[in-house]
Write a protein that holds these residues in place. Structure first.
Motif, PDB file in Angstrom:
ATOM      1  N   ILE A  76      46.814  35.008  44.146  1.00  0.00           N
ATOM      2  CA  ILE A  76      48.140  35.558  43.860  1.00  0.00           C
ATOM      3  C   ILE A  76      48.359  35.651  42.357  1.00  0.00           C
ATOM      4  O   ILE A  76      48.809  36.682  41.828  1.00  0.00           O
ATOM      5  CB  ILE A  76      49.237  34.693  44.520  1.00  0.00           C
ATOM      6  N   ASP A  77      48.022  34.591  41.633  1.00  0.00           N
ATOM      7  CA  ASP A  77      48.225  34.572  40.182  1.00  0.00           C
ATOM      8  C   ASP A  77      47.362  35.618  39.484  1.00  0.00           C
ATOM      9  O   ASP A  77      47.831  36.334  38.586  1.00  0.00           O
ATOM     10  CB  ASP A  77      47.903  33.180  39.623  1.00  0.00           C
ATOM     11  N   VAL A  78      46.105  35.711  39.886  1.00  0.00           N
ATOM     12  CA  VAL A  78      45.185  36.646  39.233  1.00  0.00           C
ATOM     13  C   VAL A  78      45.549  38.087  39.569  1.00  0.00           C
ATOM     14  O   VAL A  78      45.430  38.982  38.720  1.00  0.00           O
ATOM     15  CB  VAL A  78      43.729  36.322  39.616  1.00  0.00           C
ATOM     16  N   ALA A  79      46.001  38.340  40.792  1.00  0.00           N
ATOM     17  CA  ALA A  79      46.436  39.688  41.154  1.00  0.00           C
ATOM     18  C   ALA A  79      47.606  40.121  40.288  1.00  0.00           C
ATOM     19  O   ALA A  79      47.663  41.267  39.820  1.00  0.00           O
ATOM     20  CB  ALA A  79      46.821  39.748  42.632  1.00  0.00           C
ATOM     21  N   SER A  80      48.557  39.213  40.055  1.00  0.00           N
ATOM     22  CA  SER A  80      49.694  39.524  39.197  1.00  0.00           C
ATOM     23  C   SER A  80      49.233  39.815  37.771  1.00  0.00           C
ATOM     24  O   SER A  80      49.723  40.758  37.123  1.00  0.00           O
ATOM     25  CB  SER A  80      50.677  38.355  39.204  1.00  0.00           C
ATOM     26  N   GLU A  81      48.281  39.032  37.279  1.00  0.00           N
ATOM     27  CA  GLU A  81      47.770  39.264  35.930  1.00  0.00           C
ATOM     28  C   GLU A  81      47.079  40.622  35.827  1.00  0.00           C
ATOM     29  O   GLU A  81      47.309  41.379  34.881  1.00  0.00           O
ATOM     30  CB  GLU A  81      46.791  38.155  35.546  1.00  0.00           C
ATOM     31  N   LYS A 112      48.920  40.309  50.420  1.00  0.00           N
ATOM     32  CA  LYS A 112      49.922  41.269  49.931  1.00  0.00           C
ATOM     33  C   LYS A 112      49.827  41.432  48.418  1.00  0.00           C
ATOM     34  O   LYS A 112      49.986  42.534  47.883  1.00  0.00           O
ATOM     35  CB  LYS A 112      51.327  40.806  50.312  1.00  0.00           C
ATOM     36  N   ALA A 113      49.579  40.328  47.715  1.00  0.00           N
ATOM     37  CA  ALA A 113      49.467  40.390  46.253  1.00  0.00           C
ATOM     38  C   ALA A 113      48.283  41.253  45.833  1.00  0.00           C
ATOM     39  O   ALA A 113      48.386  42.060  44.899  1.00  0.00           O
ATOM     40  CB  ALA A 113      49.336  38.982  45.677  1.00  0.00           C
ATOM     41  N   HIS A 136      52.643  31.905  55.860  1.00  0.00           N
ATOM     42  CA  HIS A 136      53.272  32.783  54.872  1.00  0.00           C
ATOM     43  C   HIS A 136      52.360  32.968  53.664  1.00  0.00           C
ATOM     44  O   HIS A 136      52.271  34.068  53.096  1.00  0.00           O
ATOM     45  CB  HIS A 136      54.621  32.211  54.434  1.00  0.00           C
ATOM     46  N   LEU A 137      51.670  31.906  53.264  1.00  0.00           N
ATOM     47  CA  LEU A 137      50.736  32.012  52.144  1.00  0.00           C
ATOM     48  C   LEU A 137      49.581  32.940  52.488  1.00  0.00           C
ATOM     49  O   LEU A 137      49.130  33.722  51.640  1.00  0.00           O
ATOM     50  CB  LEU A 137      50.212  30.623  51.760  1.00  0.00           C
ATOM     51  N   LEU A 138      49.097  32.870  53.730  1.00  0.00           N
ATOM     52  CA  LEU A 138      48.019  33.770  54.157  1.00  0.00           C
ATOM     53  C   LEU A 138      48.417  35.228  53.979  1.00  0.00           C
ATOM     54  O   LEU A 138      47.609  36.063  53.568  1.00  0.00           O
ATOM     55  CB  LEU A 138      47.665  33.508  55.622  1.00  0.00           C
TER      56      LEU A 138
END
Length: 263
Positions: A35-40, A88-89, A81-83
């Motif tokens: 999730i973090d890397v996708a946002s970056e 989604k990210a 939800h995390l899955l």
């Protein structure tokens, strides 16, 4: 940069690299790091397109079964939800994305690959959604994205049986878009991604929003809703510098010579 997931950027192409020995099992930590890397990757101006890659030996063998085995319903109801969130990210990266699949892409690993715009597979790769063999179903988007990609009948057959699909069959059914020798698949994915460097970033993002957004309502999408989404994205680009530059360049110099700035 996380412990098991990192973003490597070279010449405008970002690689989201999974590196959790031995098989890139996707535990909760890896999911959060994705999730973090996708946002970056989505936010960085020096990243024009993104490759998903698990290394030379394996893409990702799936979720961490040992982590999930003793979870109660109440715990999994929250964890599920995390899955959904981490896939989604990845799917929400507003840039062209390609999965470079080596070795196994199974369960959650295939669900990661399904979030990419296109998939390149090594000629010896094996893909599948074998969750049924554990008494469960795909939970990170597999039932939805796989059906949209290969059709509901083929998706049901693959999910019901849990069987593995070789690269050639995956190509035949549209699960992957290209097959290459294992040593070449990552380079081919980077080559595909590199064509978008210095491209019309806003238009590429708008195209992805229009295509993916129309499919949110079902495998076939809603045509009227999709057309309205397309209309809004199309018109919105007329606020951009790239639209002015692209059309002026076409009028003055012909097609394919515009210089875009991503604004």
């Amino acid at each position: 940069m996380g412990e098991f997931v990192r973003l490597e950027v070279d010449g405008g192409v970002g690689t989201i690299r999974l590196d959790r020995p031995k098989m890139n099992a996707l535990d909760a930590q890896v999911q959060r790091e994705l999730i973090d890397v996708a946002s970056e990757a989505d936010s960085r101006a020096d990243v024009a397109a993104v490759v998903f890659y698990g290394g030379e030996r394996v893409f990702a063998a799936g979720a961490d079964v040992k982590e999930m085995a003793d979870m109660t319903f109440e715990v999994m109801d929250e964890h599920s939800h995390l899955l959904q969130d981490f896939t989604k990210a990845l799917a929400g990266i507003g840039k062209p994305t390609v999965a470079a699949i080596t070795g196994f892409a199974l369960g959650g690993g295939l669900e990661v690959a399904l979030t990419a715009d296109v998939r390149f597979a090594a000629d010896d790769a094996k893909l599948g959604q074998p969750e049924i063999l554990l008494g469960i179903i795909p939970g990170a988007g597999g039932t939805q994205r796989l059906a949209r990609l290969v059709g509901s009948a083929k998706a049901k057959e693959l999910i019901y049986t849990g069987r593995f699909v070789g690269a050639d069959e995956a190509l035949d059914i549209g699960l992957v878009d290209q097959v290459h020798p294992a040593a070449d698949v990552y380079g081919k994915a980077v080559e595909w991604a590199r064509q978008f460097v210095n491209g019309p970033a806003l238009a590429l993002r708008a195209a992805k929003v229009a295509i993916d957004g129309a499919l949110d309502g079902g495998a076939d999408g809603d045509l009227d809703g999709g057309l309205e989404l397309e209309r809004r994205e199309f018109a919105g680009l007329f606020r951009s510098h790239d639209q002015k530059a692209g059309m002026q360049s076409f009028v003055e110099n012909g097609p394919g010579k515009a210089v875009f700035e991503g604004r």
